[in-house]
Design a protein around this motif. Sequence first.
Motif, PDB file in Angstrom:
ATOM      1  N   GLN A  16       0.827  -1.208   0.000  1.00  0.00           N
ATOM      2  CA  GLN A  16       0.000   0.000   0.000  1.00  0.00           C
ATOM      3  C   GLN A  16       0.867   1.265   0.000  1.00  0.00           C
ATOM      4  O   GLN A  16       1.992   1.271   0.484  1.00  0.00           O
ATOM      5  CB  GLN A  16      -0.892   0.037   1.248  1.00  0.00           C
ATOM      6  CG  GLN A  16      -2.163  -0.755   1.094  1.00  0.00           C
ATOM      7  CD  GLN A  16      -1.898  -2.223   0.894  1.00  0.00           C
ATOM      8  OE1 GLN A  16      -1.428  -2.899   1.796  1.00  0.00           O
ATOM      9  NE2 GLN A  16      -2.151  -2.717  -0.304  1.00  0.00           N
ATOM     10  N   SER A  46      -4.454  -1.488  -2.521  1.00  0.00           N
ATOM     11  CA  SER A  46      -5.119  -2.674  -1.968  1.00  0.00           C
ATOM     12  C   SER A  46      -5.785  -3.466  -3.085  1.00  0.00           C
ATOM     13  O   SER A  46      -6.201  -2.926  -4.109  1.00  0.00           O
ATOM     14  CB  SER A  46      -6.142  -2.266  -0.915  1.00  0.00           C
ATOM     15  OG  SER A  46      -7.105  -1.418  -1.482  1.00  0.00           O
ATOM     16  N   PHE A  65     -10.548  -5.693   3.416  1.00  0.00           N
ATOM     17  CA  PHE A  65      -9.266  -5.057   3.714  1.00  0.00           C
ATOM     18  C   PHE A  65      -9.445  -3.964   4.762  1.00  0.00           C
ATOM     19  O   PHE A  65     -10.293  -3.081   4.611  1.00  0.00           O
ATOM     20  CB  PHE A  65      -8.670  -4.471   2.436  1.00  0.00           C
ATOM     21  CG  PHE A  65      -7.320  -3.846   2.641  1.00  0.00           C
ATOM     22  CD1 PHE A  65      -6.218  -4.634   2.946  1.00  0.00           C
ATOM     23  CD2 PHE A  65      -7.157  -2.471   2.561  1.00  0.00           C
ATOM     24  CE1 PHE A  65      -4.971  -4.066   3.140  1.00  0.00           C
ATOM     25  CE2 PHE A  65      -5.914  -1.893   2.764  1.00  0.00           C
ATOM     26  CZ  PHE A  65      -4.823  -2.696   3.051  1.00  0.00           C
ATOM     27  N   ASP A 121      -1.791  -5.650   1.728  1.00  0.00           N
ATOM     28  CA  ASP A 121      -2.026  -6.393   0.490  1.00  0.00           C
ATOM     29  C   ASP A 121      -0.776  -6.305  -0.371  1.00  0.00           C
ATOM     30  O   ASP A 121      -0.379  -5.210  -0.782  1.00  0.00           O
ATOM     31  CB  ASP A 121      -3.203  -5.786  -0.280  1.00  0.00           C
ATOM     32  CG  ASP A 121      -4.515  -6.445   0.084  1.00  0.00           C
ATOM     33  OD1 ASP A 121      -4.504  -7.317   0.974  1.00  0.00           O
ATOM     34  OD2 ASP A 121      -5.549  -6.088  -0.517  1.00  0.00           O
TER      35      ASP A 121
END
Lengths: 424, 121
Positions: A269, A297, A307, A344
């Motif tokens: 990210q 993400s 998320f 992520d």
Amino acid sequence: MKANQRSFWTAAALCTQLSAAHVYAQTPVAPSSNDAAPEPQTLHIPVLERKAEQGILRPVPLSVELPAELSFAAKRVLVHYRLWGNPDWTTIELQRRGAKHEGAIPCLEVSTVTGDLRYYVRVHDERGRVIATAGSLARPFVVAIKHETQLAEEGKTASHAAKCPDPADCPRGLPGCPSEEVIAIRCETDTDCVNGMTCGFTGYCERTTRRLSWISVGLSQEFGVISTTGICSTYPQENDGIACYRNDGVQYNGNQVLTNEPPAAGTGQTRISVGFEQLVSNNARVGVRIAAGFAGSGPTPRNGTGFFPLLLSARASYFFGDDPFGKRRIRPFAALFAGGGMVDVHTEAHVREDPSRPALQGRNDLHQRLEVYKRAGDGFVGGAIGAQWALRGGFVVTGELSVMQLFPFSALIITPQIGAELGL
Amino acid sequence: MKSTLCLVLSATLTGCATESIEEPEATVATPGAFVAVDTPSSPMSLLRTLDSFKNGDDTILVFTEYNVIPDSWEEAEAMAKLPDLPIRYLETPGSFNTFTQFDHRVVWYRTLTDEERERAQ
């Protein structure tokens, strides 16, 4: 003085018309406790005897006699004085001689400048606490420095006996010469310090521009490293936070052959962060930081966990060098941190389809490169190294590189970050 | 080098295989296999196996035949990787024993979609 304490009057005398200022004091005994900090006792001085006189180029002898109970607890007796025309207060330590503490404001300091010399006395115990005072910054004792022709007759006599023949021949610290100037005063709190100084982390009073509380903002980009062997088979996608997507956008659900694949690097990210850290020693800070991801993400698979874009962490930093926050300079540092959140990691992986097994999903080529998202978390630990460049006004620019390991859904995350801080 | 990297990262990364396994290959009879056939009497052709079933000592294959003429095995493989190819015959049967008398090669494999699978029913 507290009402429930016995009231003692001093037998203090600041001898006017003499060349020496003497403080004789008796005070109540402070309650004996190692933990509680008692109120400093006031060494009372009769109002009419708060003034004395001295000639130019002569030392001002000082003598403090403490009651036995207080004398036992007293470790240091400090005299803070300010010469006429001088904006700064200077501190000297009186030397114990029997029941008294004696010293002198040096003749070199007195010099030839006439006017009022002001001083007050603070008595410190073993731990640096102030346990008694005589006079104060607001109500100091006064010694009028005059030419000898202006001195009262009694004072003139005494002055002749104490006059320095040559100020240059009597430097501080030599036998027979005035006391050494106190360089460092032990303390526990800021109230133990005077003249605008504060109690430093080393336990001594100091005059510093060090800022204790720091607010930070930062911009970071995460990079991750994950294993890709068998990464898109059914088990990792159902249990390890993995999601693999074909180039037509469909999530992969085929029969992957477990070929050896190298670990793959990918992006995480992009985040902005804010934090607060408190200086707890000359070199160390502790604090918290929250970082919000705003790009990078991946999609959430059906029945997958959504998320959570925030990383929350507690952090301890060590800044290298001697008193790095005391001066404007480059501050290299290392930090350890731990917290919770998700990352992520987006990368690509090679997948080979197994033709020997019944197909689970149509349109899977023998060899494919799939987009892979690994949702790692929910806990992490890590370390960082970096450097700060201090600017004016408490502003600091920061660069750092951190490495963190996420668990139980594992990934190794490397994060460069730039930021700014403001010291309060 | 790779195994060293695996050792280094094994504490933090999952699924580091240490040995290669034999990768299964598609055959002429594997549904989804693209097969290029080079016969002496006609140009090279590209087929795709839809299904196969036993018939006595032989195996009956059901193909889709594409309307392309590759010049080589490599070109046949490149064509097979394309998502869409023009179709000459949607489904055409063939005998495995007869088919294997010709020069042929499995050039690619792609799993069949439901539509392609139904074609062979």
